[in-house]
Design a protein around this motif. Structure first.
Motif, mmCIF file in Angstrom:
data_model
loop_
_atom_site.group_PDB
_atom_site.id
_atom_site.type_symbol
_atom_site.label_atom_id
_atom_site.label_comp_id
_atom_site.label_asym_id
_atom_site.label_seq_id
_atom_site.Cartn_x
_atom_site.Cartn_y
_atom_site.Cartn_z
ATOM 1 N N UNK A 278 0.925 -1.231 -0.005
ATOM 2 C CA UNK A 278 -0.152 0.005 -0.004
ATOM 3 C C UNK A 278 0.779 1.029 -0.138
ATOM 4 N N UNK A 279 1.753 1.408 0.336
ATOM 5 C CA UNK A 279 3.176 2.162 0.846
ATOM 6 C C UNK A 279 3.537 3.126 -0.669
ATOM 7 N N UNK B 217 -18.469 -4.558 3.191
ATOM 8 C CA UNK B 217 -18.234 -3.203 4.056
ATOM 9 C C UNK B 217 -16.195 -3.502 4.739
ATOM 10 N N UNK B 218 -16.770 -4.767 4.417
ATOM 11 C CA UNK B 218 -14.974 -4.882 5.096
ATOM 12 C C UNK B 218 -13.957 -5.209 3.907
ATOM 13 N N UNK B 219 -14.750 -6.147 3.285
ATOM 14 C CA UNK B 219 -14.062 -6.695 1.524
ATOM 15 C C UNK B 219 -13.206 -5.042 1.163
ATOM 16 N N UNK B 220 -14.143 -4.327 1.195
ATOM 17 C CA UNK B 220 -14.025 -2.756 0.336
ATOM 18 C C UNK B 220 -12.963 -2.209 1.203
ATOM 19 N N UNK B 221 -13.187 -2.078 2.632
ATOM 20 C CA UNK B 221 -11.939 -1.412 3.386
ATOM 21 C C UNK B 221 -10.709 -2.523 3.250
ATOM 22 N N UNK B 222 -10.653 -3.525 2.465
ATOM 23 C CA UNK B 222 -9.292 -4.127 2.683
ATOM 24 C C UNK B 222 -8.597 -3.959 1.359
ATOM 25 N N UNK C 264 -8.614 -1.663 -0.561
ATOM 26 C CA UNK C 264 -8.240 0.003 -0.132
ATOM 27 C C UNK C 264 -6.803 -0.323 -0.156
ATOM 28 N N UNK C 265 -6.247 -0.998 0.906
ATOM 29 C CA UNK C 265 -4.858 -1.463 2.143
ATOM 30 C C UNK C 265 -4.129 -2.527 0.526
ATOM 31 N N UNK C 266 -4.739 -2.907 -0.489
ATOM 32 C CA UNK C 266 -3.958 -4.397 -1.203
ATOM 33 C C UNK C 266 -4.242 -5.088 -0.327
ATOM 34 N N UNK C 267 -4.991 -5.415 0.354
ATOM 35 C CA UNK C 267 -5.145 -6.764 0.762
ATOM 36 C C UNK C 267 -6.913 -8.072 0.165
ATOM 37 N N UNK D 222 7.199 -18.475 -0.482
ATOM 38 C CA UNK D 222 5.517 -17.329 0.460
ATOM 39 C C UNK D 222 6.013 -17.125 1.379
ATOM 40 N N UNK D 223 5.813 -15.623 1.425
ATOM 41 C CA UNK D 223 6.052 -15.227 2.975
ATOM 42 C C UNK D 223 5.053 -14.045 3.233
ATOM 43 N N UNK D 224 3.504 -13.830 3.612
ATOM 44 C CA UNK D 224 2.598 -12.979 3.340
ATOM 45 C C UNK D 224 2.733 -12.106 5.141
ATOM 46 N N UNK D 225 2.411 -10.727 4.544
ATOM 47 C CA UNK D 225 1.981 -9.421 5.819
ATOM 48 C C UNK D 225 0.675 -10.427 5.928
ATOM 49 N N UNK D 226 0.563 -11.419 6.789
ATOM 50 C CA UNK D 226 -0.979 -11.813 7.415
ATOM 51 C C UNK D 226 -1.408 -11.374 8.772
ATOM 52 N N UNK D 227 -3.143 -10.809 9.361
ATOM 53 C CA UNK D 227 -3.743 -10.934 10.501
ATOM 54 C C UNK D 227 -4.480 -11.618 10.903
#
Length: 315
Positions: free
Chosen positions: A200-201, A273-278, A280-283, A240-245
């Motif tokens: 995202x940055x 709403x959450x899928x759309x939010x993600x 925008x962050x490339x997630x 593979x290495x991901x950034x995940x939450x």
């Protein structure tokens, strides 16, 4: 018969304790400062989760030590279901490789992962490569020539990059910074040759042509970065290495409470709403629960332990 009736009555009275969960507010610890990626994701999720669970959720930010301070403090909580941890993977799978921590992956109750994204490696427009394969070939042909910024010594980005580099015999110079934002500024300022960090940055700068991202650390390609190769296409899918939450609880949580929370999180994470939010962050949303989540955490922990050992970073 009278004894059995009394026993059944007692059980009936005892059962609703967790059947009615939650009965009061839930506190969620975020082991990061307010305003960061994990914090904003967790707060958005908490807002939706309050409606799903019918309980208020309080957020507690405890930053420091790459997340280890907040995670360590969280370990003192009782496994009642009213104290949860919303974290990204690094404090659990990466930090223990390079710091002494009071916890290991099995120190928690896995509840659910929530979202994921790849890290990326990007270069300036004049870099002598335009594909992921050509990028790796250029690095391999010039050992020690190129520098890449990352989110700190032994951080997930460095270990993710080194998993790839080691598999190709590449020697690049890791330059640690305080996070993706600082890495990006130094990359744009010409202080490092390669940006290594979250998507995202750097995304706005790919759109303006100031950066070209040639590789992502996921097996599959990322839609937001069409020029970047996924590792599977390079024969490196296993790296593979991901950034995940994820959301975790203290060890020893009641199975019914875990099931309630897992189901609520799965529904909430897939809320439009959450899928759309993600997006925008490339997630993207990615819910993994139970034994599968345990295996994911432990598998990544073991893989990164090998990389840290090879780099001489192991504790």
């Amino acid at each position: 018969m009278k004894h059995l009736a009394i026993t059944a009555a007692v059980l009936a009275l005892a059962t609703p304790a967790f059947a009615e969960y939650p009965e009061r507010a839930i506190e969620v610890t975020i082991p990061a400062p307010a305003g960061g990626g994990t914090d904003t994701s967790a707060r958005k999720l908490a807002t939706l989760l309050e409606d799903e669970l019918g309980a208020s959720i309080a957020i507690l930010n405890v930053a420091g030590g790459g997340g280890s301070v907040g995670v360590t403090q969280f370990m003192l909580q009782k496994p009642t279901g009213y104290s949860l941890l919303a974290t990204w993977n690094s404090p659990i799978t990466t930090v223990p490789q390079v710091q002494q921590t009071a916890y290991q992956p099995d120190s928690f109750t896995p509840i659910a992962s929530t979202s994921e994204t790849a890290y990326t490696l990007c270069v300036k427009p004049d870099f002598p490569a335009d594909t992921g394969e050509a990028f790796l070939e250029e690095l391999a042909a010039n050992p020690g020539k190129y520098t890449y910024g990352n989110d700190g010594i032994g951080g997930t980005m460095q270990l993710a990059a080194e998993r790839i580099f080691q598999s190709r015999g590449i020697e690049a110079v890791a330059i640690p910074f305080g996070g993706a934002g600082e890495t990006l500024q130094n990359f744009l300022g010409g202080h490092v040759d390669i940006y290594g960090g979250s998507i995202s940055p750097v995304l706005p700068y790919t759109e303006t042509g100031e950066a070209k991202c040639l590789l992502v650390t996921s097996a599959a390609p990322v839609k937001a970065l069409p020029q970047a190769a996924g590792l599977e296409s390079l024969g490196l899918g296993d790296e593979e290495t991901l950034l995940w939450r994820m959301v975790l609880g203290p060890a020893g949580m009641d199975a019914d409470v875990v099931a309630t929370l897992s189901a609520a999180l799965e529904k909430t994470v897939n809320d439009p709403a959450y899928v759309e939010f993600l997006a925008t962050k490339g997630e993207i949303p990615n819910v993994v629960t139970g034994a599968a989540l345990t295996a994911r955490v432990q598998g990544e922990y073991d893989a990164l332990a090998k990389v840290a050992k090879a780099l001489g970073l192991s504790q």
